[in-house]
Design a protein around this motif. Structure first.
Motif, short mmCIF file in Angstrom:
data_model
loop_
_atom_site.label_atom_id
_atom_site.label_comp_id
_atom_site.label_asym_id
_atom_site.label_seq_id
_atom_site.Cartn_x
_atom_site.Cartn_y
_atom_site.Cartn_z
N ILE A 70 0.73 -1.09 0.14
CA ILE A 70 -0.05 0.25 -0.02
C ILE A 70 0.75 1.33 -0.15
O ILE A 70 2.16 1.30 0.53
CB ILE A 70 -1.00 -0.07 1.26
CG1 ILE A 70 -0.19 0.21 2.45
CG2 ILE A 70 -1.87 -1.22 1.27
CD1 ILE A 70 -0.83 0.23 3.85
N GLU A 72 0.24 5.32 1.68
CA GLU A 72 -0.26 6.16 2.38
C GLU A 72 0.15 7.58 2.33
O GLU A 72 1.42 7.75 2.39
CB GLU A 72 -0.20 5.64 3.81
CG GLU A 72 -0.61 4.44 4.21
CD GLU A 72 -0.65 3.64 5.74
OE1 GLU A 72 -1.18 3.31 6.25
OE2 GLU A 72 0.66 3.92 5.83
N ALA A 74 -3.67 7.17 0.34
CA ALA A 74 -4.27 6.17 -0.85
C ALA A 74 -4.49 7.08 -2.08
O ALA A 74 -4.93 6.39 -3.10
CB ALA A 74 -5.19 5.46 -0.29
N SER A 75 -4.88 8.38 -1.88
CA SER A 75 -5.24 8.91 -3.05
C SER A 75 -4.83 10.47 -2.87
O SER A 75 -4.37 10.95 -1.69
CB SER A 75 -6.60 9.01 -3.41
OG SER A 75 -7.39 9.29 -2.18
N THR A 145 -7.60 13.13 -14.33
CA THR A 145 -7.33 11.91 -13.37
C THR A 145 -6.20 11.10 -13.79
O THR A 145 -6.06 10.71 -14.92
CB THR A 145 -8.27 11.11 -13.51
OG1 THR A 145 -9.87 11.95 -12.97
CG2 THR A 145 -8.32 9.85 -12.25
N GLU A 147 -2.33 8.82 -11.96
CA GLU A 147 -2.31 7.53 -11.17
C GLU A 147 -0.79 7.61 -10.50
O GLU A 147 -0.02 8.22 -11.27
CB GLU A 147 -2.54 6.27 -11.91
CG GLU A 147 -2.36 5.12 -11.00
CD GLU A 147 -2.61 4.05 -11.99
OE1 GLU A 147 -3.62 3.28 -11.60
OE2 GLU A 147 -1.73 3.83 -12.80
N ALA A 149 1.88 4.85 -8.66
CA ALA A 149 1.83 3.38 -8.77
C ALA A 149 3.37 3.11 -8.40
O ALA A 149 4.31 3.66 -8.74
CB ALA A 149 1.40 2.76 -10.01
N TYR A 156 2.06 -3.54 -8.33
CA TYR A 156 0.79 -2.89 -8.63
C TYR A 156 -0.35 -3.93 -8.63
O TYR A 156 -1.26 -3.48 -7.91
CB TYR A 156 0.78 -2.76 -10.09
CG TYR A 156 -0.29 -1.96 -10.58
CD1 TYR A 156 -0.14 -0.45 -10.90
CD2 TYR A 156 -1.35 -2.31 -11.07
CE1 TYR A 156 -1.05 0.59 -11.29
CE2 TYR A 156 -2.48 -1.56 -11.56
CZ TYR A 156 -2.39 -0.26 -11.80
OH TYR A 156 -3.42 0.62 -12.29
N GLY A 159 -1.85 -4.01 -4.89
CA GLY A 159 -2.32 -2.99 -4.11
C GLY A 159 -1.64 -1.68 -4.23
O GLY A 159 -2.36 -0.62 -3.74
N HIS A 161 -1.25 1.15 -6.09
CA HIS A 161 -1.76 2.42 -7.01
C HIS A 161 -2.58 3.16 -6.45
O HIS A 161 -3.54 2.52 -5.51
CB HIS A 161 -2.10 1.97 -8.23
CG HIS A 161 -3.05 0.67 -8.28
ND1 HIS A 161 -4.45 0.87 -8.51
CD2 HIS A 161 -3.03 -0.76 -8.03
CE1 HIS A 161 -5.03 -0.29 -8.26
NE2 HIS A 161 -4.16 -1.15 -8.13
N GLY A 162 -2.86 4.21 -6.97
CA GLY A 162 -4.01 5.28 -6.21
C GLY A 162 -4.04 6.08 -7.27
O GLY A 162 -3.19 6.73 -8.04
N PRO A 163 -5.43 6.91 -7.09
CA PRO A 163 -5.45 7.74 -8.12
C PRO A 163 -5.05 9.44 -7.76
O PRO A 163 -5.26 9.68 -6.58
CB PRO A 163 -7.32 7.97 -8.07
CG PRO A 163 -7.41 7.51 -6.85
CD PRO A 163 -6.47 6.53 -6.38
#
Length: 251
Positions: A70, A72, A74-75, A145, A147, A149, A156, A159, A161-163
């Motif tokens: 992960i 942190e 997350a976005s 939008t 990303e 990652a 990947y 988990g 990756h995030g926007p």
């Protein structure tokens, strides 16, 4: 724990065989150089300068007890034009990386990394051994939008990756609306006087100025005049600039 994580990541990586090893330098359309210089702009933006940083965000990369990997936070949410310093720390037990791109770009490079054991060396990324820290300074010049990652094979999918959502600034939105409201006038260029900074146009009604169709002389800057030639059919916008009717937009 570390052996379990390595086994999980390797399981994903083995889907595609490894052919070679190398450093992925400039693989995102960049040349490695001083931040903010010598880089083509990507969809997600461009390398930023330290002097332009508007805020700093701490990012951690780690694994969880169940084998998930992960980031942190997350976005992220930014405004167009912001320059962000990402202070990235790998708090996990294995190597991770932080890469900024659009989803398609990350997918392409994830596929490349699955086929070839290579390491990113681009200004939009940082790769860190466990316990190490680094930074990415990035200017989000485009709305949309995107990303972030980790593209190390298997990460990947585990988990990592995030926007990134970049909102259009109010000023940009107002500019777009203003341009949408502009009404262009059709005309034919009769004469171009580059030395005098003038152009003669036989044109239709100038609705924004409440003027009828006629042939008139307009001011225009050097860049605008360079696009003009006698006999050319154009659509243009004219506005008063310092008391002189001036061509301000051309298509």
């Amino acid at each position: 724990m570390k052996n379990l994580l390595l086994t999980t990541a390797m399981a994903f990586a083995m889907i595609t065989p490894v052919y070679a090893a190398g450093t992925h330098e400039g693989g995102h359309g960049h040349e490695k150089a001083e931040a903010g210089h010598g880089h083509a702009e990507m969809a997600a933006g461009m390398p930023g300068k330290a002097d332009d940083v508007s805020r700093t965000i701490d990012v951690t990369m780690r694994e969880t007890d169940d084998g998930t990997m992960i980031f942190e936070p997350a976005s992220f949410d930014f405004e167009q034009g912001e320059t962000i310093r990402f202070n990235v720390t790998n708090m996990g037990e294995i190597e991770h990386e932080f890469v900024i791109d659009d989803v398609a770009g990350n997918a392409k490079h994830k596929e490349m990394m699955a086929a070839m054991d290579m390491e990113h060396d681009d200004p939009n990324s940082v790769r860190l051994d466990e316990g190490k820290s680094g930074e990415v300074i990035w200017t989000f010049s485009n709305a949309g939008t995107f990303e972030f990652a980790c593209l190390i094979p298997g990460h990947y999918e585990s988990g990592m990756h995030g926007p990134i959502t970049v909102s259009e600034t109010q000023a940009s939105a107002e500019t777009v609306l203003a341009q949408a409201d502009v009404e262009y006038t059709k005309g034919t260029i009769k004469k171009v006087d580059a030395e005098g900074g003038k152009v003669t146009i036989n044109h239709g009604p100038l609705v924004n100025l409440d003027m009828p169709a006629m042939t008139m002389v307009f001011r225009a800057d050097e860049a605008m005049l360079a696009k003009m030639s006698e006999g050319q059919e154009i659509e243009f916008v004219a506005e008063p600039v310092k008391g002189k009717l001036t061509v301000t937009q051309l298509k």
